[in-house]
Scaffold this motif. Sequence first.
Motif, PDB file in Angstrom:
ATOM      1  N   MET A   6       6.794  -3.363 -18.035  1.00 37.85           N
ATOM      2  CA  MET A   6       7.415  -2.029 -17.226  1.00 37.85           C
ATOM      3  C   MET A   6       5.790  -0.708 -16.890  1.00 37.85           C
ATOM      4  N   GLN A   7       5.082  -1.061 -17.264  1.00 32.83           N
ATOM      5  CA  GLN A   7       4.344  -0.249 -17.609  1.00 32.83           C
ATOM      6  C   GLN A   7       3.467  -0.267 -16.116  1.00 32.83           C
ATOM      7  N   GLN A   8       3.310   1.326 -16.106  1.00 31.87           N
ATOM      8  CA  GLN A   8       2.340   0.974 -14.784  1.00 31.87           C
ATOM      9  C   GLN A   8       1.166   0.587 -14.563  1.00 31.87           C
ATOM     10  N   PRO A   9       0.390  -0.103 -12.827  1.00 31.62           N
ATOM     11  CA  PRO A   9      -1.037  -0.862 -13.090  1.00 31.62           C
ATOM     12  C   PRO A   9      -1.663   0.461 -13.326  1.00 31.62           C
ATOM     13  N   ASP A  10      -3.110   0.566 -14.009  1.00 29.02           N
ATOM     14  CA  ASP A  10      -3.999   1.606 -13.659  1.00 29.02           C
ATOM     15  C   ASP A  10      -4.835   1.699 -12.539  1.00 29.02           C
ATOM     16  N   GLY A  11      -5.887   2.188 -13.080  1.00 31.40           N
ATOM     17  CA  GLY A  11      -6.405   2.725 -11.146  1.00 31.40           C
ATOM     18  C   GLY A  11      -7.303   1.255 -11.065  1.00 31.40           C
ATOM     19  N   ALA A  12      -8.236   0.646 -12.174  1.00 30.52           N
ATOM     20  CA  ALA A  12      -8.198  -0.979 -11.640  1.00 30.52           C
ATOM     21  C   ALA A  12      -7.600  -1.405 -10.748  1.00 30.52           C
ATOM     22  N   GLU A  13      -6.359  -1.541 -11.715  1.00 28.14           N
ATOM     23  CA  GLU A  13      -5.156  -3.017 -10.936  1.00 28.14           C
ATOM     24  C   GLU A  13      -4.874  -2.016  -9.491  1.00 28.14           C
ATOM     25  N   LEU A  14      -4.523  -0.414  -9.833  1.00 27.59           N
ATOM     26  CA  LEU A  14      -5.044  -0.288  -7.950  1.00 27.59           C
ATOM     27  C   LEU A  14      -5.791  -0.873  -7.107  1.00 27.59           C
ATOM     28  N   GLN A  15      -6.790  -0.392  -7.602  1.00 26.09           N
ATOM     29  CA  GLN A  15      -7.793  -1.118  -6.533  1.00 26.09           C
ATOM     30  C   GLN A  15      -8.236  -2.496  -6.675  1.00 26.09           C
ATOM     31  N   LEU A  16      -8.341  -3.347  -6.974  1.00 24.24           N
ATOM     32  CA  LEU A  16      -7.502  -4.358  -6.612  1.00 24.24           C
ATOM     33  C   LEU A  16      -6.378  -5.018  -6.025  1.00 24.24           C
ATOM     34  N   ALA A  17      -5.817  -4.023  -6.179  1.00 22.60           N
ATOM     35  CA  ALA A  17      -4.230  -3.966  -4.866  1.00 22.60           C
ATOM     36  C   ALA A  17      -4.631  -3.890  -3.267  1.00 22.60           C
TER      37      ALA A  17
END
Length: 822
Positions: free
Chosen positions: A23-34
């Motif tokens: 359930m961990q939140q995505p980090d900044g790199a994951e958000l950027q990919l999204a």
Amino acid sequence: MNQYMKKISIPLFLILHSLAAQMQQPDGAELQLAVNKLSVLGSVLYVAAHPDDENTALLSYFAKGRLYRTAYLSITRGEGGQNLIGSELGAELGVIRTQELLAARRIDGAEQYFTRAIDFGFSKSSDEALSFWNKDSVLKDVVRVIRKFRPDIIITRFSPTQGGHGHHLASAILAQEAFKISGDPNIFPEQLQYVRPWKAKRILFNHFRFGGTNSNQQNVPSLKIDVGEYNPLLGRSYTELAGISRTMHKSQGMGSAQRKGIAVNEFVVTDGSDAKNDIMDGIDIGWQAVKNGKQIGNLIATIQKNFRPSQPEKSVPSLIQLRKELLKQSDDVRCAEKVKEVESLIIASLGISTELTANDHSYTNGDSLFVTLSMINRSVLPVSVSSFSFPALSITATSPEELKTNQPLEKQFRKTVPYDLDVTQPYWLQEPAHNNLYSIAHQTDIGMAVKESPLTADIVLLIMNEPVMITLPLQFKWIDDIAGEMRRAVEIVPPVSVSVTKKSVMENRISHSLISVQVKSMTGNLSGIVRLNVPDGWESSAEQRFNFAVKDEEKIFQFYVRPDSAAASGTFTVEAVIDGRTYSRMVKRISYPHIPTLTLLERAEGKLLNLDLKKIGRTIGYIMGAGDEVPKALEQMGYTVSMISDEELQSGDLSKFDAIVAGIRAYNTRAQVRQSNARLMEYVERGGTYVVQYQVMERGQTDNIAPFPMEISRDRVTDETAAVSFVDARHPALNFPNRITEKDFEGWVQERGLYFPNKWDNRFTPILSFADPNEPSREGGLLVAKHGKGHYIFTGLAFFRQLPAGVEGAYRLFANLVSMGK
């Protein structure tokens, strides 16, 4: 429900996360990919036969590099393979491998689909595989997945003529035929109330180089992609990511290297539109082809330009506007998929965390449970809870509440589990399988990897006055002293679990045979009776009462059984009766660190064996390898079985054993077995009997495991009905203490054997031979050698399948092997 309100599950697009922190939140790199993915509409469906057949580097490259919506369709769940981490086989192994595939997909970013086909073991021809599966049934499933996923292109791991395994070839044949017909509304029209016809642009074959085979030895011109590229946002190349993903196939021993550098894949178009420069030639993967696509594309470009991973909430107003534009075209499947991505991105950008927990991990119908809904908004933007509903528990809350910045909000409910709520069971195992196909009641379930639990709740959040629905599964959360915070799904189970400790029970000609039955309470304050149902000609002791005050209490009950003189072998079942209702299943839990804890229900049954079996000796030492149930069968024969530890292999007294048996893959999985092989050979030389079951050919592991030269190969006989020939009919292995005949090879399951040696020293004596259709006879299934005063026996015969299945001839033959030389 508001027409613009869509239902999403959190999280949908996590790039890299561990099972322990689902359930961990995505980090900044994951958000950027999204955010980067918003401008891409391309989609790819990859098709092969089994878990581990997929090209994980390519899936990673498409999903994380090109940012296509990517999926893997595995024709089977891998039930017919071997298990390197435990003793689970068949349906249980299929459940494990399903979760291993999902663990791999969480890493490489692809989605996962299946057909109803059951892996029935190694197949040597596509004709056999398609016949066993009923080709049209599986073809129908492949068409359904194509129509549901709607890929721009389809890629096969194998070709109809290249791939070795019959299942591999069949997967390519099915994909090729499905490609041709999936766009025709007149074919499988009953699907059209759920999915629409769809024709992909092209289908390609992904050339392979493994197993010593190069599928493009003729250097046919091909399209090429380097999947070894490095992605700074991931901090890895796609081949490195693939190594992590592939290592999730732990039941197959697929630990993989994280390779760096150029890794070129080759592709050839096998049908559909030609491609000269790229696999996506002629396919518009942007927004130009969508109605109002230019406006949507411009909005996405602005979001991408202004997005800051350190301040993602600043892009939420623009994301809300994008969502509104996409919802105007919700009938377009591509837009509907993007709505899910955008909503997930909005939730993550706001740092919203939601969880639904219970105070225990399992309940029965009628139990009381305590549910806690926890939410937090870690942004400054206005967010409120509009409503909360949990249909399965009849919970509804409609009083709006604000989610204040970084202040947890908690709601608690106490409810009773309804009596009409179904028990937890993988959806494909709810009905008995038929003709190597799972029986699935609801057509909409076909193709799904797993089905959403009914124990889910819907939360409607108002984000800048826009309603967004989130679906949350009910989980149990606890703190492990070593692993920290852990979670598992909440399950519904029967009030009682009944099981047998041994699946096969042999008749004892001196006294009654004993059957041990375990009864476990799955709820408190439970009483009833437990009884055996035995076949005609058998008698058992009377039913017995049980009383349990608390949950998880268990007790062993002993039942005595005895056949009359004419009784045949047959199946017995165990039943518990509580308040007039009968329960006859075991609650089986499977737990490994790399996958979620799994629960499935299995019939509490076993086989009563009334056979003429003789054996010599009393004590057997067993060297467990990957995991099997052969020791239980040896105990049924009347032996005392001791598990040999690494320490005992190294320095213990082996002479106390009348025979020693090495379990499947013992030399592959235990370094100490290899290191102690000289001691085992000394044991044989001094008069011991050493039986080695199948081992997988691996340099450095199986080179010198016998007293004389012997080479293990990949030879196998997959036809379980293949006729047996006795190469040395007078050999003691076939005559003492039991006389073995062709009848002893009747009723075998799945296969005769696997990984037979194909070369051996002339001091070995081959005992048996078998042949698959249109293949030469294989004599390496059972080799015996006299060494000093004792006997060394190597057998690739599949005793690990036959003995648990209660195959009488396998018991008689194995008794002869461990009695050798006595």
